[in-house]
Structure formats: structure tokens, C-alpha cells
Design a protein around this motif. Sequence first.
Motif, short mmCIF file in Angstrom:
data_model
loop_
_atom_site.label_atom_id
_atom_site.label_comp_id
_atom_site.label_asym_id
_atom_site.label_seq_id
_atom_site.Cartn_x
_atom_site.Cartn_y
_atom_site.Cartn_z
N THR A 122 -2.60 3.33 -1.37
CA THR A 122 -1.29 3.97 -1.22
C THR A 122 -1.34 5.39 -1.74
O THR A 122 -2.28 5.78 -2.43
N GLN A 172 -0.10 7.96 -4.35
CA GLN A 172 0.48 7.90 -5.69
C GLN A 172 0.23 9.23 -6.39
O GLN A 172 -0.64 10.00 -6.01
N TRP A 199 -1.79 -2.82 -7.54
CA TRP A 199 -0.47 -3.04 -6.93
C TRP A 199 0.08 -4.37 -7.37
O TRP A 199 -0.60 -5.40 -7.29
N GLU A 252 6.43 -4.91 -6.32
CA GLU A 252 6.13 -4.00 -5.23
C GLU A 252 6.04 -2.56 -5.72
O GLU A 252 6.73 -1.66 -5.23
N THR A 253 5.22 -2.41 -6.73
CA THR A 253 4.99 -1.06 -7.24
C THR A 253 3.54 -0.95 -7.72
O THR A 253 2.90 -1.96 -8.01
N ALA A 254 3.09 0.27 -7.78
CA ALA A 254 1.80 0.52 -8.41
C ALA A 254 1.98 0.39 -9.91
O ALA A 254 3.07 0.65 -10.43
N THR A 256 3.05 -4.81 1.18
CA THR A 256 3.39 -4.59 -0.23
C THR A 256 3.74 -5.88 -0.97
O THR A 256 3.87 -5.88 -2.19
#
Length: 989
Positions: free
Chosen positions: A393, A395, A179, A184-186, A321
Motif C-alpha cells: 500500500t 504509506q 497490515w 484495516e490499517t497499516a 484490506t
Amino acid sequence: MPMEKTFNAAEAEARISKQWIDGKVGRAGANARPGATAFSIMIPPPNVTGSLHMGHAFNNTLQDILIRWHRMRGFDTLWQPGTDHAGIATQMVVERELAKTQAPSRREMGREAFLEKVWEWKAQSGGTIINQLKRLGASCDWDREAFTMSGNFPAAVIKVFVELYHKGLIFRGKRLVNWDPHFETAISDLEVEQIEVNGAMHRLRYNLADGLNYSHPVAFDDDGNPTAFETRDYLMVATTRPETMLGDTGIAVHPSDARYAHLIGREVILPLVSRRIPIVADDYADPAKGTGAVKITPAHDFNDWAVGARCGLRVVNVMDTKAAITLEGNADFLEGAAPSPECMAMHGLDRYAARKEILRLAEEQGWLDGIDAERHPVPHGDRSKVAIEPLLTDQWFVDTARIVGPAIDAVKNGDTAILPERDAKVYFHWLENIEPWCISRQLWWGHQIPVWYGLDLRPAGFRDDEGDNALDETEIFTLLADGAFNQTDPVWHCATDFEGVAERFTDDLAPMPMPLAHARIVEAADRPAAVEALARALADYNLTQDPTHLVYPVWRDPDVLDTWFSSGLWPIGTLGWPGDTPELHRYFPTSVLVTGFDIIFFWVARMMMMQLAVMGQKPFSTVYVHALVRDEKGKKMSKSLGNVLDPLDLIDEFGADAVRFTLTAMAAMGRDLKLSKERIAGYRNFGTKLWNACRFAEMNGVWEGHATQAAPPAATATANRWIIGETAKARVEVDAALAGFRFDQAAQALHGFVWGKVCDWYVEFAKPLFDGEKAAETRATMAWVLDQCMILLHPITPFITEELWATTGRREKLLVHTGWPEYGPELIDPEADREMTWVTGLIDDIRSARTQMHVPVGLKLDMLALSLSPEARAAWERNAALIRRLARIETLSEAEIAPKGALSIAAEGASFALPLDGIIDIAAEQARLVKALEKLEKEITGLRARLDNPKFIASAKEEVVDEARANLEARTEEAGMIRTAIARLAEIA
RNA sequence: GGGCCGUUAGCUCAGUUGGUAGAGCGUCUCGUUUACACCGAGAAUGUCGGCGGUUCGAGUCCGUCACGGCCCACCA
């Protein structure tokens, strides 16, 4: 109008470039001969955000060379251009722009408005890099420019996603992912880079529960047996990340570790949190590392996650996040814990601030044992450059392990060749150990995942025994996954018609087909909106709980796909797939992929997997992997390092051809190339050299009176016959080099031929010939030779050659459309070859002797031939004018012996003297001759030693032995002549 | 830790099945000869990283060490 002294690159390049582009010379099939085979290259699409850097310049120069070469050879060529939408990079750039102009932030303006801004930005500056490619001279089919978010790409992406989904090759899962707290994203494993940082190892003491204590060894003898113990009521762990202790749910020790074996199954009290956590046995704990007891934080470490799963530990996530500590309202955290007020006060702290605070508290409360500074690698996001945080999370993943087989096989069985071969090893290693590919990104710019979720309204799920709000507890499911929805409606089923899907949803109460005959479907923005819409519908319509009569709210997965998911479809996407286009049939699979090794995993491997999965065919026959252009220290050029050489600056300064030729000449396979301006200037000079040779020819009316000659003229003069043969050698060499992707060898062959043969010798030979009876054939020969230079150089240096082509002869078409020659060894005249070798050798020797003896350059000498074999005599007579001119000889006469005070020159079958009475320094001449003799003798000794060795005669190849014999004979003869000369000098002295 | 690559002239690098080392740039000397000073002519410079092995012969093949670099893995 006479030609200028130098090529005006700046002026000519713009003009010629326009001519090529307006004339659509890059159009697919341009110059194709009837029945031509296809040759296609897909450009590695640069980011739309990008501007041309050296890597692009290099990469595209090589592609352009291959394309121009094949086009001239009459192939049906396609060089497909385009750009990549580059999710994170582009979103980042546009956000930065917004910030600069004080505009509302992305989140303030909302998804739709923001995407509009991105498209606006793309329209405004997305063409930059394409225009820069044009300046390089790239002869793409510009009318086919593609973009990974436009045209048929959305349809292609959806189709592939849906198909892979239905095959079970794409799945959704709650997993620990890399992460990036900044974006704030994978991100995928590949987007993580390890960076060494200054860190520290912190030793923490966790008290044992239930007042337990034990004896711990603290000193050991030479055999490693404990000799001293202390009583401990705590277990000591070591960590580089103290802040994660808030999420610790266990301590692992190795089952065979005698120090701790007796504690397995016991518990410690987690400081601050006051949670009892178990001590478990797991092989992951390495007795040699740290204290041998390792704290386990399943929610914040990949290894710990695995340990937790094996040992049944709880998962407690303590970060949000943005990687800030989140404790308040965190049910997982609070369960079973009795956190202190100081602990709860850390809520909302950034992870690094929390680390400091925890260490402060540990020190204060006495459970910090010590800190050792240490450098260690930490995973960082490759774009954000912040430390990534493993985060639990939901995904989407591609189950790559299940589609990797064909991609491995294609290379193993030679269907696709990877050059240089060693890069195939890298490719195999990665593919054979492949992990699932996380393809969802919590971004806005990109292909939104074509999945809609709905509330589970099946009777069992909907009816709640407790009678309270059932909607909070409903599970979500994918429409695509649910057979009830997608089997009867092709839109749902395939979802290839993206526009159609969107319309259905925006149509407020679109009727839903079977089996939900009476249901109404409506798209909501997100899950809360969907819950609200359903509640409202229930109230408004007073419907029963029969799901077939409900308003059915759905919402789309907000995530977008990894950029590489769509660029992984570049080969077929650019050819119109999923449409069944003629281009797809003609140009797929493509011929060559030219790319840098840095994206073998990101792009090449994924294209292989995806094309094979979708089309069942390899995407390319050959992958040519080139090195990186680095700075002089060998560092990768990057903006952040500030070591970037801008190719456009270099083009301004030296011209595109010089930059191209330099990159080509340095393109040895698989080696980094370090670029210097001096080198570029040198190759710019090379262009000027050719330019001036043509200027000279033009001044001598070489091209007058005839159209471009396809074949060499029939020549009689040795020099003309010789240069025609040299031209043929050059053509053969260039073709062989290019066929083997040895761009450097092609460049060097041409450099050596044009400068070393044509300019250094042939132009000089031509000067006397222009005045003699062979003038006409010499003009014709020179015209042909220079034409060949232009043709052979054109793929590498297209601008100057196109300009010369237009300036010199009567031309039927542009050089770019001119056919590539096919002549070969049949044009080589061995006799002329031998004779010119003799002539040039003789001239070299005379020149060398003159300079060494400090004979004034302008002084013309009378030369005496002391001995001449019949061959030497013939060679001399045929080329007397050439030799006299180049060696600055006035007359040649024969003499029995050399006069007093003369330079001696030895050649094969001949011996000459240059009378220099009173001019030469006898001692100096003697020294020169002795030196030459020593060199010869050294060679002779070596050759003799070999030839005297019976084992050499017995085991060496026959040619090698013969060559050695011939060499020995020639050297011995030469040495003899020099000895004679030395003896003569001695007499005089 | 696993793997890959590199080490050749002052610099940047070629050197394809083993046959006795090359190019460009730089350096030095000389030079306005029917193109070119972004030029011409000439010259100097290498224990081919070290050691060992195979071979008649090794820059080239094998082993080993040293140094440099890259990729993958690893936050105790």
C-alpha cells in the motif's frame, strides 16, 4: 479532641486531596525559593480511554515522590499532566460503544459525525484517569492538563510534519507494510507481536512446465551422499500459508543446491491459477529448510518481497484490506493466468477459509504431498490480536535512520542518562538497527495528515494523445511537494495555521495565488469527487485546457498519523511549542522521565529523535526506566488475562499511602515487582504505627507550647542526643537513595528508622524520661523527631503525614509546602551512639535470656552487677531508668559473685547476674550458655584464622585488620564471661 | 537464531568499590506493661542454582553448565 486509634484514610484522603488541589500546591513554581532551579517531569500521558492500572500507580507514585521531594527542597517544580488521544485504542472503544447502543456504525455515520462522537465520548469519560491520578495523590499542576489532540498540539504536529517533509525526512511510498485486517490499517513494526500458534507445514507439488522431469535424491548415506533417486515431474515446496499460493510468482532455490541447480531458469505451472512461474536462484532459499525450494509470494511476505525485487518477479496481490481473497477484476492476478472455475470460486473467501479450500482442492487434484503439524510464531496486531497480513500500500514513513544519530549520541555522551544502564543497551540496539517508521494509519481518530493531493493538470499530463478521458490517468502529487504551490503562500508553505488552511478550502472558489493566477481552488472529499468537480468545471465554464485558468480541485490525505507521532512531541508540545513560551524556556529540557521499559522504543526513543530533530536539544536529562508490575506468576497484568489488581480497590481497602509505600519499597531498579495484598497491609500497618507514635506524643503534650522547630533542641539525655543523630542518619540516607533513584532504599531507610528506632526504642525510652528532670527536653526532642518523620515520609506517604501535620503542632503551612531538612552528620553524637548501642544491646540480651528461661513477663527482677568497667558504669548510671523499665529490672546492686541459681548476662565491659533461685532450670540455663558460647567460639575461630594468616595482615586493608582485631578481643572477652558463668553453674549443680 | 536479566531463609525480595549474609511477610513460643493486637517480646530457618578459576578471603570478579523469564529477529 483525642486522636483516633487509626488513620481514617477514606475520609482524610478526599479532604486532603481537595485541599491540595484547591490550594494549587502542584502549580509550577509552587514553593520555589528565589532563584530556584527548575525541576520538571512530563507525565507519560495515559490513554484517554484508560483507567488507572497498577503500572500507572507505580509510575506516578515514583514521579510524585520526585516532585514532592524537589518541591520541598525549594526547586521550581513542574509536573505536567495530560492524556494521549491513543488513535486505535480510542477509536476501538468508541466503535464498541456505538455497537452496544445499536447506533449506526462508524462507516454508516461518516467521518465527521464519528469524530464528533469521539469528542463527545472524550468529554464524558476522558477525565476518568485524571481523577484516579488525583486519588493516588499525584501533585501535578492540574491547571496545565494537556491533550495530544487539543491546544497547540495540532499546530505542533503539522509544523513538525511539514518541516521533516521539506527536509526529505518524511516520505510517501508504496511498500509492503504490516497490515491489520481487523482495523484495516497499516501498523508499525513495533505494533506487531509474535504469537506462537498451532500451525502446519504443507508440502505442495507444482508441476514443471513443458513436460520436464528430473531425478531427485530421496535417500542418503552417512556422508550425506545420495544413494537413491526418484523421477519427478514436479517441484515440491513447503509452506505454512497455502492460501498465498494464488499470488506466487516464482520458486527460489539456493544457487549451490545440487538438487535443483539444473532447474534454475525453468518454470512450473502454478496449480489452480495455471500461471507459468520461473524457478530462480536466490541465497534466501535455505537448502536445510523445508524442501529447499521456496515458493515466492512478493505481495504477501516481507522476505519474498525482497527476493522478488532481486529476481525481477511480478507482484500479484490476491487479498483485500480485510484479508479476503480477491480475484475477480484483479488485473494483476488475471494477467498470464488461466484460473480454473474452482479457483475463481474462492473470490471473497476469508484467508483461512481459502486455505482450507486450497488444501481440499490440492488433495482432490493430487498435488498435496503431505501436512506436518507444527507450532510456529505468527505476527499479530498488538491491539486487534489478529494475524497481520503484509500488504502493498501507499504509506507515509519517517526516514528514522537519518534522524537517529543525535538520539544515539545524546545517550552515548551522557547528555541524557538512561537508568538502569542496561536499558541503554536495549535503546542502542534498537536505534542502531532502526527501520523506516510507518506513520500513516487508515483511521479517523488522530491528527489527519496535513497533505493535500491534486490532479496533475500540467499540460503534458493533461493533454492525452488518445483524446479520451485524460483524468483517469492523471497522477497525483502533493501540494506540499510542489514548489509551484507552496512557495508563495505561507499557508501552504508552513501549513502551521491549520484553521486557516481549512477555511481556504471550504471557501468554494477561493482565489489561488501565483503562479496559478487565475486558477480557483476547491477542496473535494476525495479523488473521485475531485475528478467530478473538475469535469463539471470544465463543462460549466467551458474553460480551455490552460491549467492557469482552471478550477483546481484538491483533496486531503484521509489518513491520520500514528499516535506516537504526536506523543513523541509531548515534552515540547505540553510547553506550548511551536509558540515561544516562557514555560518552554524554563522547563525544557525536562529533568527526568519516569517510564516503563515497554515503551522505550514506542515513546522514549522517538521523543529523543523528534525533540532533537526539532529543537536540537535533548528532551530530558535522565530517563528512569522502571519494571512492570506483574501478577504473582510474573505475568504482565492485562484485562484479557483477567489477572489485574485494581489500584483503586487497593486504595479503598488500604489507603493510597499504603499502596504508594508498597510500590516504592518494591521499586528496586530494573526488576519486576510482584504485588501481594499482604505486603500492602503490612505497610498500611506501618502508617498506623507512625500514627500511634504521634498519638502517644500528643497525649503527652509533646507539641504543646511551641511552634514547629526547624532545628533539633539542645538535648542532654543520651537517648535524646542519640535519636537526633539517628534522624540525621535517616535524612542523609533518604536523600542519597532518592538522588540515585533507589526508591526502595529510601522506603526501607524510613521504615527502619521510624519503626525500628523511633517506635521500638525512642518512644519507650521517653516514657521514663517524661517523669524525670529531662522531661522538657524530651518533649521537645520527640516533637522535633516526629516532625522529621512526617517531613521525610511525606513524598512517599503524603496523606497520612499531611493529616498528622495538621493534627499535631502549630503549623504555619501545609506539610506539602514545608521545607526539606538539610542537617547531616553534624547532629550525630558518637558518644551517645556508642552508649545507646550498649544500652539496647544489654536490654536485648536480658530480654532474650528471660524469654528463653521462661521467666514470666510480668516478673520484675533484681539484677546484680558482677563487674563494671568505668564506661559501663557510667552508661548504666545515665540510663538506669530506661534499662530497668525495658528489661523489667527492679533494682541493681553490686556483688562479688553470682548467687546460686542466676542468669548470666555479658555485655561490653560488664557482667551481670539475674538471681532466679528456684525459678530457673539450671540445665536449661547451662544449655543456653553453651549454645551462646559455641556461637562465639565459631566466630573467634574464624577471626583467629584470618589474623594468624600473614597474607591477610599483609594484603587486607588496615581498617579491616583493625576491625578483625577489635572483634576478636570483644568476642574473646564475652566468651570468657560466659565460661565463668558456666563454671559457676557447674559448681551449683 | 541474536541479546538482556534472574536463580540468596517457607514466600516476596535487598545485599553500591570482594572482608565471612539481611528485611518484610509467614511459622513457633510468650504477652492487655503510660501509643499502637493494623501491637509487643523472643525463637527457628540459608551447601547464597551446579562446577571450575582469580584471591589471604567470593553471594559479590572471571569462565562454564542447568533452569526460569524478557526483548529483538524469524510465518518454506
